[in-house]
Scaffold this motif. Structure first.
Motif, PDB file in Angstrom:
ATOM      1  N   VAL A  29       1.268  -3.502  13.776  1.00 45.83           N
ATOM      2  CA  VAL A  29       1.608  -3.243  12.380  1.00 45.83           C
ATOM      3  C   VAL A  29       0.412  -3.498  11.465  1.00 45.83           C
ATOM      4  CG1 VAL A  29       2.955  -4.209  10.468  1.00 45.83           C
ATOM      5  CG2 VAL A  29       4.096  -3.579  12.579  1.00 45.83           C
ATOM      6  N   PHE A  30      -0.336  -4.563  11.724  1.00 47.11           N
ATOM      7  CA  PHE A  30      -1.409  -4.957  10.806  1.00 47.11           C
ATOM      8  C   PHE A  30      -2.778  -4.410  11.173  1.00 47.11           C
ATOM      9  CE2 PHE A  30       1.210  -8.759   9.371  1.00 47.11           C
ATOM     10  CZ  PHE A  30       1.557  -8.136   8.197  1.00 47.11           C
ATOM     11  N   LEU A  31      -2.891  -3.584  12.174  1.00 53.33           N
ATOM     12  CA  LEU A  31      -4.197  -3.031  12.505  1.00 53.33           C
ATOM     13  C   LEU A  31      -4.750  -2.132  11.403  1.00 53.33           C
ATOM     14  CD1 LEU A  31      -4.159  -2.186  16.307  1.00 53.33           C
ATOM     15  CD2 LEU A  31      -5.567  -3.839  15.114  1.00 53.33           C
ATOM     16  N   ASP A  32      -3.898  -1.397  10.727  1.00 50.89           N
ATOM     17  CA  ASP A  32      -4.367  -0.436   9.728  1.00 50.89           C
ATOM     18  C   ASP A  32      -4.698  -1.055   8.379  1.00 50.89           C
ATOM     19  OD1 ASP A  32      -4.211   1.665  11.451  1.00 50.89           O
ATOM     20  OD2 ASP A  32      -2.193   2.242  10.845  1.00 50.89           O
ATOM     21  N   GLY A  33      -3.828  -1.882   7.838  1.00 47.65           N
ATOM     22  CA  GLY A  33      -4.002  -2.332   6.466  1.00 47.65           C
ATOM     23  C   GLY A  33      -4.347  -3.789   6.304  1.00 47.65           C
ATOM     24  N   ARG A  34      -4.992  -4.372   7.276  1.00 46.04           N
ATOM     25  CA  ARG A  34      -5.257  -5.807   7.234  1.00 46.04           C
ATOM     26  C   ARG A  34      -6.277  -6.208   6.173  1.00 46.04           C
ATOM     27  NH1 ARG A  34      -7.809  -3.730  11.623  1.00 46.04           N
ATOM     28  NH2 ARG A  34     -10.049  -4.090  11.760  1.00 46.04           N
ATOM     29  N   HIS A  35      -7.004  -5.252   5.599  1.00 46.76           N
ATOM     30  CA  HIS A  35      -8.030  -5.565   4.609  1.00 46.76           C
ATOM     31  C   HIS A  35      -7.464  -5.718   3.197  1.00 46.76           C
ATOM     32  CE1 HIS A  35     -11.041  -4.964   7.627  1.00 46.76           C
ATOM     33  NE2 HIS A  35     -10.560  -3.761   7.888  1.00 46.76           N
ATOM     34  N   GLN A  36      -6.167  -5.510   3.034  1.00 46.93           N
ATOM     35  CA  GLN A  36      -5.562  -5.622   1.710  1.00 46.93           C
ATOM     36  C   GLN A  36      -5.544  -7.053   1.203  1.00 46.93           C
ATOM     37  OE1 GLN A  36      -1.733  -3.706   1.186  1.00 46.93           O
ATOM     38  NE2 GLN A  36      -2.034  -2.839   3.204  1.00 46.93           N
ATOM     39  N   TRP A  37      -5.330  -8.004   2.127  1.00 41.02           N
ATOM     40  CA  TRP A  37      -5.135  -9.389   1.737  1.00 41.02           C
ATOM     41  C   TRP A  37      -5.609 -10.250   2.896  1.00 41.02           C
ATOM     42  CZ3 TRP A  37       0.226 -12.093   1.675  1.00 41.02           C
ATOM     43  CH2 TRP A  37       0.175 -13.272   0.939  1.00 41.02           C
ATOM     44  N   TYR A  38      -6.291 -11.334   2.601  1.00 39.28           N
ATOM     45  CA  TYR A  38      -6.833 -12.190   3.662  1.00 39.28           C
ATOM     46  C   TYR A  38      -5.733 -12.769   4.551  1.00 39.28           C
ATOM     47  CZ  TYR A  38      -5.449 -16.285   0.953  1.00 39.28           C
ATOM     48  OH  TYR A  38      -4.728 -17.225   0.292  1.00 39.28           O
ATOM     49  N   MET A  39      -4.537 -12.913   4.009  1.00 32.36           N
ATOM     50  CA  MET A  39      -3.436 -13.480   4.799  1.00 32.36           C
ATOM     51  C   MET A  39      -3.029 -12.540   5.935  1.00 32.36           C
ATOM     52  SD  MET A  39      -1.795 -16.214   5.157  1.00 32.36           S
ATOM     53  CE  MET A  39      -2.138 -17.066   3.656  1.00 32.36           C
ATOM     54  N   TYR A  40      -3.166 -11.230   5.732  1.00 31.25           N
ATOM     55  CA  TYR A  40      -2.865 -10.288   6.810  1.00 31.25           C
ATOM     56  C   TYR A  40      -3.842 -10.472   7.968  1.00 31.25           C
ATOM     57  CZ  TYR A  40       0.024  -7.769   3.395  1.00 31.25           C
ATOM     58  OH  TYR A  40       0.971  -7.428   2.458  1.00 31.25           O
ATOM     59  N   THR A 119      -2.913   6.782   3.676  1.00 30.30           N
ATOM     60  CA  THR A 119      -2.173   7.419   4.761  1.00 30.30           C
ATOM     61  C   THR A 119      -0.852   6.703   5.050  1.00 30.30           C
ATOM     62  OG1 THR A 119      -3.371   6.075   6.368  1.00 30.30           O
ATOM     63  CG2 THR A 119      -4.243   8.270   5.878  1.00 30.30           C
ATOM     64  N   ILE A 120      -0.730   5.466   4.594  1.00 29.60           N
ATOM     65  CA  ILE A 120       0.495   4.703   4.844  1.00 29.60           C
ATOM     66  C   ILE A 120       1.403   4.723   3.618  1.00 29.60           C
ATOM     67  CG2 ILE A 120       1.426   2.430   5.372  1.00 29.60           C
ATOM     68  CD1 ILE A 120      -1.129   1.883   6.936  1.00 29.60           C
ATOM     69  N   GLY A 121       0.868   4.354   2.456  1.00 31.89           N
ATOM     70  CA  GLY A 121       1.670   4.317   1.235  1.00 31.89           C
ATOM     71  C   GLY A 121       2.355   2.974   1.041  1.00 31.89           C
ATOM     72  N   GLN A 122       2.783   2.718  -0.179  1.00 34.68           N
ATOM     73  CA  GLN A 122       3.372   1.426  -0.538  1.00 34.68           C
ATOM     74  C   GLN A 122       4.712   1.178   0.159  1.00 34.68           C
ATOM     75  OE1 GLN A 122       1.844  -0.792  -2.510  1.00 34.68           O
ATOM     76  NE2 GLN A 122       3.491  -2.296  -2.507  1.00 34.68           N
ATOM     77  N   ASP A 123       5.595   2.163   0.152  1.00 34.81           N
ATOM     78  CA  ASP A 123       6.913   1.966   0.762  1.00 34.81           C
ATOM     79  C   ASP A 123       6.819   1.778   2.272  1.00 34.81           C
ATOM     80  OD1 ASP A 123       8.173   2.122  -1.677  1.00 34.81           O
ATOM     81  OD2 ASP A 123       8.548   4.278  -1.520  1.00 34.81           O
ATOM     82  N   ALA A 124       5.977   2.556   2.909  1.00 33.58           N
ATOM     83  CA  ALA A 124       5.809   2.408   4.356  1.00 33.58           C
ATOM     84  C   ALA A 124       5.159   1.067   4.684  1.00 33.58           C
ATOM     85  CB  ALA A 124       4.980   3.557   4.923  1.00 33.58           C
ATOM     86  N   TRP A 125       4.262   0.611   3.808  1.00 33.86           N
ATOM     87  CA  TRP A 125       3.639  -0.701   4.057  1.00 33.86           C
ATOM     88  C   TRP A 125       4.664  -1.827   3.917  1.00 33.86           C
ATOM     89  CZ3 TRP A 125      -0.259  -2.205   6.663  1.00 33.86           C
ATOM     90  CH2 TRP A 125      -0.635  -3.540   6.604  1.00 33.86           C
ATOM     91  N   ILE A 126       5.571  -1.695   2.969  1.00 35.23           N
ATOM     92  CA  ILE A 126       6.633  -2.693   2.825  1.00 35.23           C
ATOM     93  C   ILE A 126       7.491  -2.715   4.086  1.00 35.23           C
ATOM     94  CG2 ILE A 126       8.749  -3.244   1.553  1.00 35.23           C
ATOM     95  CD1 ILE A 126       7.335  -2.241  -0.977  1.00 35.23           C
ATOM     96  N   ARG A 127       7.811  -1.538   4.623  1.00 35.79           N
ATOM     97  CA  ARG A 127       8.598  -1.488   5.860  1.00 35.79           C
ATOM     98  C   ARG A 127       7.834  -2.118   7.015  1.00 35.79           C
ATOM     99  NH1 ARG A 127      10.042   3.508   3.671  1.00 35.79           N
ATOM    100  NH2 ARG A 127       8.513   4.647   4.920  1.00 35.79           N
ATOM    101  N   ARG A 128       6.523  -1.913   7.069  1.00 31.57           N
ATOM    102  CA  ARG A 128       5.710  -2.541   8.114  1.00 31.57           C
ATOM    103  C   ARG A 128       5.716  -4.060   7.969  1.00 31.57           C
ATOM    104  NH1 ARG A 128       0.300   0.488   9.894  1.00 31.57           N
ATOM    105  NH2 ARG A 128       1.161   2.537  10.320  1.00 31.57           N
ATOM    106  N   CYS A 129       5.645  -4.530   6.746  1.00 29.42           N
ATOM    107  CA  CYS A 129       5.674  -5.978   6.522  1.00 29.42           C
ATOM    108  C   CYS A 129       7.034  -6.568   6.893  1.00 29.42           C
ATOM    109  CB  CYS A 129       5.315  -6.300   5.079  1.00 29.42           C
ATOM    110  SG  CYS A 129       3.570  -6.080   4.714  1.00 29.42           S
ATOM    111  N   VAL A 130       8.104  -5.821   6.635  1.00 30.14           N
ATOM    112  CA  VAL A 130       9.439  -6.273   7.040  1.00 30.14           C
ATOM    113  C   VAL A 130       9.511  -6.379   8.560  1.00 30.14           C
ATOM    114  CG1 VAL A 130      11.874  -5.586   7.155  1.00 30.14           C
ATOM    115  CG2 VAL A 130      10.638  -5.427   5.001  1.00 30.14           C
ATOM    116  N   LEU A 131       8.962  -5.390   9.257  1.00 30.38           N
ATOM    117  CA  LEU A 131       8.934  -5.424  10.720  1.00 30.38           C
ATOM    118  C   LEU A 131       8.115  -6.608  11.229  1.00 30.38           C
ATOM    119  CD1 LEU A 131       9.673  -4.013  13.383  1.00 30.38           C
ATOM    120  CD2 LEU A 131       7.600  -2.653  13.123  1.00 30.38           C
ATOM    121  N   ALA A 132       6.965  -6.858  10.622  1.00 30.18           N
ATOM    122  CA  ALA A 132       6.128  -7.982  11.036  1.00 30.18           C
ATOM    123  C   ALA A 132       6.807  -9.318  10.747  1.00 30.18           C
ATOM    124  CB  ALA A 132       4.770  -7.911  10.337  1.00 30.18           C
TER     125      ALA A 132
END
Length: 156
Positions: A29-40, A119-132
């Motif tokens: 889940v976090f391979l793509d957008g891990r650069h958004q926040w250091y916590m990821y 390529t992911i978008g805000q809503d899809a990223w929220i769903r990824r965070c819910v999965l994680a």
């Protein structure tokens, strides 16, 4: 000396495998957008280490390499499972807090360094965070079960 092959279908290897699957999901889940926040990045690194720990303990138990010079192996495994449980539940809580902030809008997530990838978008990223978050919560519960079962083995 090794254990019989059927040992792989007992409670400990199955729980460790389930923990590894939970952490693998978080990694994917976090391979793509891990650069958004250091916590990821911290959660991704933790998941890599926990995945390694899960497979490493399965191998140690399978080959019966369970003697440590300074403490019993079961006590060390209990301690590691307790620490991993606390970290998994803490990271899950952080992700749940982040999800709540992301749902309130972009003005609430100013602590993020970047926006989600286009390529992911805000809503899809929220769903990824819910999965994680749910995978980390499940992993934390599995670490708790392992801790309690090993505690029962260590006291008996």
């Amino acid at each position: 000396m090794t254990k019989p092959v059927g040992w792989c279908a007992t409670w400990l290897p199955m729980i460790k495998l389930a923990q590894a699957i939970c952490h693998f999901i978080v990694i994917m889940v976090f391979l793509d957008g891990r650069h958004q926040w250091y916590m990821y990045n911290a959660i991704l690194t933790f998941s890599f280490l926990a995945l390694f720990y899960s497979f490493f303990t399965i191998l140690l138990r399978f080959f019966e390499l369970t003697e440590l010079h300074f403490m019993s192996f079961n006590f060390a495994a209990m301690l590691c499972n307790f620490v991993l449980m606390v970290l998994s539940l803490a990271f899950s809580g952080i992700l749940i807090w982040d999800i709540c902030n992301m749902r309130d809008g972009p003005h609430k997530i100013k602590y993020h360094d970047r926006l989600p990838p286009v390529t992911i978008g805000q809503d899809a990223w929220i769903r990824r965070c819910v999965l994680a978050a749910s995978s980390l919560l499940l992993a934390g519960l599995l670490y708790l079960i392992t801790y309690l079962k090993l505690r029962g083995v260590a006291t008996s």
